[in-house]
Structure formats: structure tokens, C-alpha cells
Scaffold this active site. Structure first.
Site, short mmCIF file in Angstrom:
data_model
loop_
_atom_site.label_atom_id
_atom_site.label_comp_id
_atom_site.label_asym_id
_atom_site.label_seq_id
_atom_site.Cartn_x
_atom_site.Cartn_y
_atom_site.Cartn_z
N GLY A 36 -6.27 -58.39 -32.17
CA GLY A 36 -4.83 -58.15 -32.31
C GLY A 36 -4.24 -57.53 -31.05
O GLY A 36 -4.94 -57.25 -30.08
N ALA A 74 -9.70 -59.75 -40.19
CA ALA A 74 -10.90 -60.59 -40.33
C ALA A 74 -11.15 -61.34 -39.04
O ALA A 74 -10.23 -61.55 -38.23
CB ALA A 74 -10.70 -61.61 -41.45
N SER A 76 -11.75 -64.97 -37.66
CA SER A 76 -11.21 -66.17 -38.30
C SER A 76 -11.39 -67.48 -37.51
O SER A 76 -10.63 -68.42 -37.71
CB SER A 76 -9.73 -65.97 -38.60
OG SER A 76 -9.03 -65.76 -37.40
N TYR A 140 -17.23 -68.99 -41.81
CA TYR A 140 -15.94 -68.31 -42.01
C TYR A 140 -15.48 -68.45 -43.46
O TYR A 140 -15.20 -67.45 -44.14
CB TYR A 140 -14.90 -68.91 -41.05
CG TYR A 140 -13.48 -68.58 -41.40
CD1 TYR A 140 -13.03 -67.27 -41.34
CD2 TYR A 140 -12.60 -69.57 -41.82
CE1 TYR A 140 -11.72 -66.95 -41.69
CE2 TYR A 140 -11.29 -69.27 -42.15
CZ TYR A 140 -10.86 -67.96 -42.09
OH TYR A 140 -9.58 -67.66 -42.43
N PHE A 168 -3.91 -73.42 -45.47
CA PHE A 168 -4.50 -74.12 -44.32
C PHE A 168 -3.82 -73.69 -43.03
O PHE A 168 -3.96 -72.59 -42.57
CB PHE A 168 -4.39 -75.63 -44.50
CG PHE A 168 -5.25 -76.16 -45.60
CD1 PHE A 168 -6.62 -76.20 -45.47
CD2 PHE A 168 -4.69 -76.61 -46.77
CE1 PHE A 168 -7.43 -76.68 -46.48
CE2 PHE A 168 -5.48 -77.10 -47.79
CZ PHE A 168 -6.85 -77.13 -47.65
N HIS A 186 -5.57 -74.60 -31.88
CA HIS A 186 -4.70 -75.17 -32.92
C HIS A 186 -3.68 -76.15 -32.35
O HIS A 186 -3.18 -75.98 -31.25
CB HIS A 186 -4.00 -74.04 -33.68
CG HIS A 186 -4.95 -73.25 -34.51
ND1 HIS A 186 -5.18 -71.91 -34.33
CD2 HIS A 186 -5.78 -73.63 -35.51
CE1 HIS A 186 -6.10 -71.51 -35.18
NE2 HIS A 186 -6.48 -72.53 -35.91
N LEU A 187 -3.40 -77.14 -33.18
CA LEU A 187 -2.60 -78.28 -32.71
C LEU A 187 -1.21 -77.88 -32.21
O LEU A 187 -0.83 -78.26 -31.10
CB LEU A 187 -2.48 -79.31 -33.85
CG LEU A 187 -1.68 -80.56 -33.51
CD1 LEU A 187 -2.35 -81.35 -32.39
CD2 LEU A 187 -1.51 -81.44 -34.75
#
Ligand code: UDP
Length: 322
Positions: A36, A74, A76, A140, A168, A186-187
């Protein structure tokens, strides 16, 4: 109502912390800053730099007296979880066990847990309902499923009231709070990096899926819609009950559709090149959100255009000036 947000320096946690403040809640963020960012914690929230693996320190934070906990903290990353499963079990499962112990000791009896649709694994049917078989294909998802079971028994044995939310692909931003990953996989953020000139093209992983345009279909949900669901679930929690809700946008979008929307939003041509399938990617993942709609009246309000536009505004705001 005073609420603890674990992982509130991360992407989703920081957005929800801001929404809580906007809703008049008293907010404390607990985060170990391993992934974070301190500056993502909203002004107005108190901050405790604490790891959930430190039971004493976690207990000291909970001793501040809380009406509820929203638990996002978490590890991830799916890929990392397959290389270092022990890290995921220790961090996610042991960390949550400590959190549950500290909550029990201090009489804090409401919890909303950020679970994942990765608990279902490769679905036999889409859209995926909450009663689908859970058979995670990565460590995960397995850790989140183990935590869901732990929470169920905590509710039964000790009267906790809890909700696990499974979803998702989260996208979008809330003003200055958005997705900031050290390594982006990520896309939507990758497509926007192309529009910003940080990458030449986006690779489309798999063009031979059994979908209308041959590319994989995913359920994208705006982080603000997701946050609203967490607040509703917190308010609705009932002692001794553990409810599970799937969250989705109600419709899936293919990789090509996402790229097309990003072209519209950014005005950039965003070159795409066809590539092979990415290992472990199912063809279609879409959640059925009927249960939370019926029980809590929640529905996704934002469109894919909203998600991409908000992520785009956030990405541009983080560009150096000039
Ligand atoms: N994807 C892609 N190119 C990329 C990143 C992702 O084609 O550079 C595809 C990926 O194979 C999947 C979809 O986009 O079908 C969403 O992937 P993402 O990593 O964003 O989320 P996931 O669904 O894996 O959680």
C-alpha cells in the site's frame, strides 16, 4: 459508527475508506505498507502502520473500540501465490486468524471480508452463483477460501456477523485513489499505459476462445460500486450469520471490447497485437449478483466506459507535469 479498514492504504481499501468518511463513519486504517501507499490513506482517517501478523499490535489497535471491520489487507497476486504459496498462507490466513482473535477479545462483532471469485476456480457454469463448487486453481484463491471457512465457524461458535464479497476484475478510481501496482498485469491499466505512451501496444492474450470475438470475457466492476456493496453488507450483518455475495457488473466484456472502449475514452489508437493464451486463463468469468441484489438491493451502477474514464483520469493525474 467506528470502523477499522485493514489494507486501507491499498487500491480498494483506500477507496472504501474514503466512501466511509463521506458517509459520516469514523475510520481507522491499519496497513503494513508492504504494497500500500501512505498517501492513499484519506485525510480524515487515522492511520496505524501495523501488520496483522503482529498479534499484540493488532490487539492494541482493536482495543480502540470498533463497531466493525472491513478486511482488505492481503497478498493478492495470483502468479506470486503459485511461486510462494507459504507467503500467501502466512500473510492471508494467519493474518486473518490474528484479526479474528483480536476482534473476539475486544468484542468487535461485525466483519466484511474482501474474498474473491478466484475461490470458484474454473466454473462449470456462468454466470457463477454463490452455490457453485469452490475449487480454486491457485494458492491466492485457496487462501481466501480457507479464510471464508474460518469466518463461517467464527460466526457459528462466537456470534460474529460477517459477509464475504466475491468479485473478479475491479477497475476505475475515486478521485486521487486508483490502481498503483509496482508491476502491472491487469488489462485496463496496461491499455491506459499504451495510451500514455508508456508501452507500444497491448498484447491480446488468446484470440481463439469460444466467445463472440474469440477473446476472453471478464466481469469488470467499478471500485465505487464495490465499495458501496461493502458498506451495505456491513450495515446488514447479523450476529451468528456469515453471508456470501458475488458481485459483478451483470455483463461480461471481451478483451477487444475493453480495448475499443479505451480507444473511445482516450482518443488514442491503442495498437493491439494478438498473442497466445495466458496460462490458466478461463474463457469466460462472469458473476451472478442476484443474491445481493435481492437481499441488500445492491446493483452495479457504473458502466465499462465509467471505469475506463475514471481510471484514465487517475492515470493522467499521476503523470509528471509538462
Ligand atoms: N489480458 C490481455 N492482455 C494483457 C493483460 C490481460 O489480453 O496485457 C487479458 C487476460 O488474459 C484476461 C483479461 O485480459 O482475459 C483480464 O485480465 P486481467 O489480468 O486484467 O485480470 P484477470 O481476469 O486475470 O483477473
Amino acid at each position: 459508527m467506528k470502523v477499522l479498514v485493514t489494507g486501507g492504504a491499498g487500491y480498494i481499501g483506500s477507496v472504501v475508506a474514503q466512501q466511509l468518511l463521506d458517509g459520516g463513519y469514523d475510520v481507522v486504517v491499519l496497513d503494513d505498507l508492504s504494497t500500500g501507499h501512505r498517501d492513499a490513506v484519506p485525510e480524515g482517517a487515522a492511520f496505524e502502520e501495523v501488520s496483522l501478523l503482529d498479534l499484540d499490535a493488532t490487539g492494541r489497535v482493536l482495543a480502540g473500540g470498533f463497531d466493525g471491520v472491513l478486511h482488505f489487507a492481503a497478498k493478492s497476486l495470483v502468479g506470486e501465490s503459485m511461486e510462494r504459496p507459504e507467503l500467501y498462507y502466512r500473510n492471508n490466513v494467519c493474518g486473518t486468524l490474528n484479526l479474528l482473535d483480536a476482534m473476539r477479545s475486544q468484542g468487535c462483532r461485525r466483519l466484511v471480508f474482501s474474498s474473491t471469485a478466484a475461490t470458484y476456480g474454473e466454473p462449470a457454469q456462468v454466470p457463477i452463483r454463490e452455490d457453485a463448487v469452490t475449487s480454486p486453481t491457485n494458492a491466492y484463491g485457496a487462501t481466501k477460501l480457507a479464510i471464508d471457512a474460518m469466518i463461517s465457524f467464527e460466526c457459528l461458535a462466537h456470534g460474529l456477523g460477517a459477509a464475504s464479497l466475491r468479485y473478479f476484475n475491479v477497475a476505475g478510481a475515486l478521485g486521487p485513489r486508483g490502481e498503483r501496482h509496482a508491476v502491472e498485469t491487469h488489462l485496463i491499466p496496461i491499455v491506459l499505459q499504451v495510451a500514455l505512451g508508456q508501452r507500444d501496444a497491448v498484447a491480446v492474450f488468446g484470440t481463439d476462445y469460444p466467445t463472440p470475438d474469440g477473446t476472453a470475457v471478464r466481469d469488470y466492476i467499478h471500485v465505487q460500486d464495490l465499495g458501496r456493496a461493502h458498506l451495505l453488507a456491513l450495515e446488514a450483518s447479523r450476529a451468528g450469520k456469515h453471508v456470501i455475495y458475488n458481485l459483478g457488473n451483470g455483463a461480461g466484456f471481451s478483451v477487444r471490447e475493453v480495448v475499443d472502449v479505451a480507444r473511445e475514452v482516450t482518443g488514442h489508437p491503442i495498437p493491439a497485437r494478438d498473442a497466445g493464451r495466458r496460462a490458466g486463463d478461463p474463457s469466460v468469468l462472469v458473476a451472478a449478483s442476484d443474491r445481493i441484489q435481492q437481499e441488500l438491493g445492491w446493483q452495479a451502477e457504473k458502466t465499462l466506459q465509467d471505469m475506463v474514464a475514471d481510471a484514465w483520469a487517475f492515470a493522467r493525474s499521476r503523470q509528471p507535469a509538462g
